[in-house]
Design a protein around this motif. Structure first.
Motif, PDB file in Angstrom:
ATOM      1  N   VAL A 163       5.486  -0.001   3.164  1.00 48.87           N
ATOM      2  CA  VAL A 163       5.610  -0.173   4.618  1.00 48.87           C
ATOM      3  C   VAL A 163       4.516  -1.104   5.130  1.00 48.87           C
ATOM      4  CG1 VAL A 163       5.450   0.973   6.864  1.00 48.87           C
ATOM      5  CG2 VAL A 163       6.748   2.039   5.017  1.00 48.87           C
ATOM      6  N   GLY A 164       3.277  -0.837   4.734  1.00 47.97           N
ATOM      7  CA  GLY A 164       2.163  -1.665   5.184  1.00 47.97           C
ATOM      8  C   GLY A 164       2.261  -3.095   4.694  1.00 47.97           C
ATOM      9  N   VAL A 165       2.604  -3.272   3.417  1.00 44.16           N
ATOM     10  CA  VAL A 165       2.723  -4.616   2.850  1.00 44.16           C
ATOM     11  C   VAL A 165       3.830  -5.405   3.551  1.00 44.16           C
ATOM     12  CG1 VAL A 165       3.358  -5.912   0.777  1.00 44.16           C
ATOM     13  CG2 VAL A 165       1.763  -3.996   0.611  1.00 44.16           C
ATOM     14  N   CYS A 166       4.956  -4.760   3.804  1.00 40.53           N
ATOM     15  CA  CYS A 166       6.062  -5.448   4.473  1.00 40.53           C
ATOM     16  C   CYS A 166       5.700  -5.806   5.914  1.00 40.53           C
ATOM     17  CB  CYS A 166       7.318  -4.575   4.452  1.00 40.53           C
ATOM     18  SG  CYS A 166       8.072  -4.416   2.814  1.00 40.53           S
ATOM     19  N   LEU A 167       5.006  -4.915   6.611  1.00 39.07           N
ATOM     20  CA  LEU A 167       4.562  -5.233   7.967  1.00 39.07           C
ATOM     21  C   LEU A 167       3.584  -6.400   7.945  1.00 39.07           C
ATOM     22  CD1 LEU A 167       4.035  -1.680   9.528  1.00 39.07           C
ATOM     23  CD2 LEU A 167       5.893  -3.295  10.008  1.00 39.07           C
ATOM     24  N   GLY A 168       2.669  -6.402   6.988  1.00 38.34           N
ATOM     25  CA  GLY A 168       1.711  -7.493   6.872  1.00 38.34           C
ATOM     26  C   GLY A 168       2.345  -8.796   6.440  1.00 38.34           C
ATOM     27  N   SER A 169       3.516  -8.716   5.808  1.00 44.08           N
ATOM     28  CA  SER A 169       4.232  -9.913   5.360  1.00 44.08           C
ATOM     29  C   SER A 169       5.279 -10.365   6.360  1.00 44.08           C
ATOM     30  CB  SER A 169       4.903  -9.638   4.002  1.00 44.08           C
ATOM     31  OG  SER A 169       3.955  -9.250   3.034  1.00 44.08           O
ATOM     32  N   GLY A 170       5.333  -9.704   7.519  1.00 45.70           N
ATOM     33  CA  GLY A 170       6.287 -10.100   8.548  1.00 45.70           C
ATOM     34  C   GLY A 170       7.711  -9.677   8.283  1.00 45.70           C
ATOM     35  N   GLU A 171       7.886  -8.528   7.597  1.00 43.53           N
ATOM     36  CA  GLU A 171       9.224  -8.018   7.283  1.00 43.53           C
ATOM     37  C   GLU A 171       9.372  -6.590   7.813  1.00 43.53           C
ATOM     38  OE1 GLU A 171      11.730  -9.549   6.068  1.00 43.53           O
ATOM     39  OE2 GLU A 171      10.875 -11.387   5.228  1.00 43.53           O
ATOM     40  N   PRO A 172       9.461  -6.414   9.126  1.00 42.64           N
ATOM     41  CA  PRO A 172       9.549  -5.052   9.678  1.00 42.64           C
ATOM     42  C   PRO A 172      10.815  -4.312   9.273  1.00 42.64           C
ATOM     43  CG  PRO A 172       9.956  -6.692  11.381  1.00 42.64           C
ATOM     44  CD  PRO A 172       9.459  -7.434  10.181  1.00 42.64           C
ATOM     45  N   ASP A 173      11.925  -5.029   9.048  1.00 42.00           N
ATOM     46  CA  ASP A 173      13.165  -4.364   8.634  1.00 42.00           C
ATOM     47  C   ASP A 173      13.009  -3.711   7.269  1.00 42.00           C
ATOM     48  OD1 ASP A 173      14.385  -5.161  10.962  1.00 42.00           O
ATOM     49  OD2 ASP A 173      15.283  -6.948  10.096  1.00 42.00           O
ATOM     50  N   LEU A 174      12.331  -4.408   6.363  1.00 42.67           N
ATOM     51  CA  LEU A 174      12.084  -3.836   5.043  1.00 42.67           C
ATOM     52  C   LEU A 174      11.130  -2.653   5.150  1.00 42.67           C
ATOM     53  CD1 LEU A 174      11.676  -7.038   2.826  1.00 42.67           C
ATOM     54  CD2 LEU A 174      13.750  -5.719   3.295  1.00 42.67           C
ATOM     55  N   ALA A 175      10.150  -2.756   6.032  1.00 46.12           N
ATOM     56  CA  ALA A 175       9.206  -1.661   6.237  1.00 46.12           C
ATOM     57  C   ALA A 175       9.934  -0.406   6.700  1.00 46.12           C
ATOM     58  CB  ALA A 175       8.143  -2.066   7.261  1.00 46.12           C
ATOM     59  N   LEU A 176      10.924  -0.565   7.563  1.00 47.90           N
ATOM     60  CA  LEU A 176      11.687   0.581   8.048  1.00 47.90           C
ATOM     61  C   LEU A 176      12.436   1.260   6.908  1.00 47.90           C
ATOM     62  CD1 LEU A 176      12.658   2.306  10.401  1.00 47.90           C
ATOM     63  CD2 LEU A 176      14.505   0.644  10.770  1.00 47.90           C
ATOM     64  N   GLY A 177      12.993   0.478   5.993  1.00 51.42           N
ATOM     65  CA  GLY A 177      13.697   1.052   4.849  1.00 51.42           C
ATOM     66  C   GLY A 177      12.776   1.893   3.982  1.00 51.42           C
ATOM     67  N   ALA A 178      11.556   1.402   3.728  1.00 47.34           N
ATOM     68  CA  ALA A 178      10.595   2.163   2.933  1.00 47.34           C
ATOM     69  C   ALA A 178      10.148   3.421   3.673  1.00 47.34           C
ATOM     70  CB  ALA A 178       9.383   1.289   2.595  1.00 47.34           C
ATOM     71  N   LEU A 179      10.056   3.336   5.000  1.00 47.24           N
ATOM     72  CA  LEU A 179       9.675   4.509   5.786  1.00 47.24           C
ATOM     73  C   LEU A 179      10.758   5.586   5.725  1.00 47.24           C
ATOM     74  CD1 LEU A 179       7.479   5.661   7.642  1.00 47.24           C
ATOM     75  CD2 LEU A 179       8.711   4.669   9.585  1.00 47.24           C
ATOM     76  N   VAL A 180      12.019   5.170   5.672  1.00 50.79           N
ATOM     77  CA  VAL A 180      13.124   6.120   5.519  1.00 50.79           C
ATOM     78  C   VAL A 180      13.004   6.855   4.183  1.00 50.79           C
ATOM     79  CG1 VAL A 180      15.625   6.323   5.170  1.00 50.79           C
ATOM     80  CG2 VAL A 180      14.737   4.950   7.056  1.00 50.79           C
ATOM     81  N   LEU A 181      12.638   6.131   3.127  1.00 45.65           N
ATOM     82  CA  LEU A 181      12.466   6.771   1.820  1.00 45.65           C
ATOM     83  C   LEU A 181      11.360   7.822   1.877  1.00 45.65           C
ATOM     84  CD1 LEU A 181      13.012   7.020  -1.204  1.00 45.65           C
ATOM     85  CD2 LEU A 181      11.434   5.103  -1.575  1.00 45.65           C
TER      86      LEU A 181
END
Length: 327
Positions: A173-191
């Motif tokens: 989640v943190g890496v995706c947010l830092g990489s500008g990918e909030p949609d991917l971060a949401l998927g990891a947060l769901v997991l």
């Protein structure tokens, strides 16, 4: 049945459970110091493993991570009717989530990211959880709950920690947010959320069946417990819907794999290595030493078979063969 799973000779007492998973019971300062130290270290290890795309490093973070302790304590608090324990434990979880996500975010900003998050296997494997992941989490949750209730199976907890995967998704989640990918971060947060709620539900079922509610003088408020069950059901439904959708899209991804293979069939040595579904659409990974056909042709073919017309992103890895001929 419960007597077989948790024999009375190996069943922990309620006070032993409190001492094991309640961070405010017994030597509080030592427990909290150990918890936060190991959490931060596991967050650093997990984030480093994610950015470096290292499965072994991520597994190391899973073993070190202590996050299952307050999550199991939530289940114990529900069973025993201790609202204060539930509240404290949820606060620990919330702060822990923020700490690990912040670590991942900062690492993504400060350290060079060797690969795009769309091609990082540690990221891709955690941003589109399916019902298969939920099924595995259910079994793992019961294994972990039984392990804390029995004195003789504590050795299985490292394996449970690896299977339930709590800290690595938060690192993603943190890496995706830092990489500008909030949609991917949401998927990891769901997991993470699905693993967490399943672990709580499993703990409630196992500890209730093992008779711990009867031992607690604070477990008589059945209305409060009913509200807790309802909240767990709502959260499980909330995470189950996207996981069901991901399961459906996984089937679609296989169909797109076939289309992509037809799309590059005339290019020598071209290979479709992976097709994955993310929040923003389909990602098709192709390895080829030559240029690829017009992506519009693949997009049109996908639109013809899928009802949602998802945008297609092609990740092209260019390979080149170099040989030295003998003189």
């Amino acid at each position: 049945m419960m007597g077989i799973l948790i024999p009375s000779s190996q069943r922990r007492t309620l006070s032993e459970l409190y001492d094991r998973i309640d961070l405010s019971d017994g030597d509080r300062s030592a427990k909290r110091s150990a918890y936060w130290t190991m959490l931060v270290l596991s967050g650093v290890i997990a984030t480093a493993g994610v950015i470096g795309d290292s499965t072994a490093t991520v597994i190391g973070a899973m073993i070190v991570a202590p996050l299952s302790t307050p999550i199991l304590a939530v289940g114990l608090g529900i069973v025993t009717g201790r609202l204060a324990l539930v509240g404290r434990s949820l606060l620990y979880v919330a702060v822990s989530v923020a700490v690990v996500v912040a670590i991942g975010f900062l690492f993504a900003l400060v350290l060079p990211n060797p690969t795009n998050v769309l091609t990082n296997s540690q990221v891709v494997g955690r941003v589109s959880p399916t019902l298969t992941d939920l099924t595995a989490a259910v079994a793992t949750g019961f294994a972990g709950s039984i392990a804390i209730a029995r004195r003789d199976v504590g050795d299985v907890l490292p394996g449970v920690a690896i299977a339930i995967s709590l800290v690595p998704p938060l690192g993603v989640v943190g890496v995706c947010l830092g990489s500008g990918e909030p949609d991917l971060a949401l998927g990891a947060l769901v997991l993470f959320a699905s693993n967490m709620v399943v672990l709580i539900i499993a703990a409630v079922v196992v500890l209730m069946a093992a008779g711990y509610a009867r031992e607690s003088a604070e477990s008589t408020d059945t209305k409060w417990r009913g509200r807790a069950y309802a909240a767990l059901a709502v959260v499980l439904l909330a995470v189950g819907i996207p996981m069901t959708l991901n399961s459906v899209t996984a089937v679609w991804a296989k169909e797109v794999q076939s289309l992509a293979e037809d799309w590059v069939e005339d290019i020598p040595e071209a290979e479709v290595s992976d097709v994955s579904w993310h929040a923003h659409g389909l990602v098709v990974e192709v390895r080829s030493p030559e240029d690829l056909p017009d992506i519009a042709d693949l997009q049109n073919a996908v639109d013809d078979i899928l009802p949602t017309d998802p945008p297609v992103t092609v990740v092209h890895t260019v390979g080149e063969r170099i040989s030295k001929e003998g003189s």
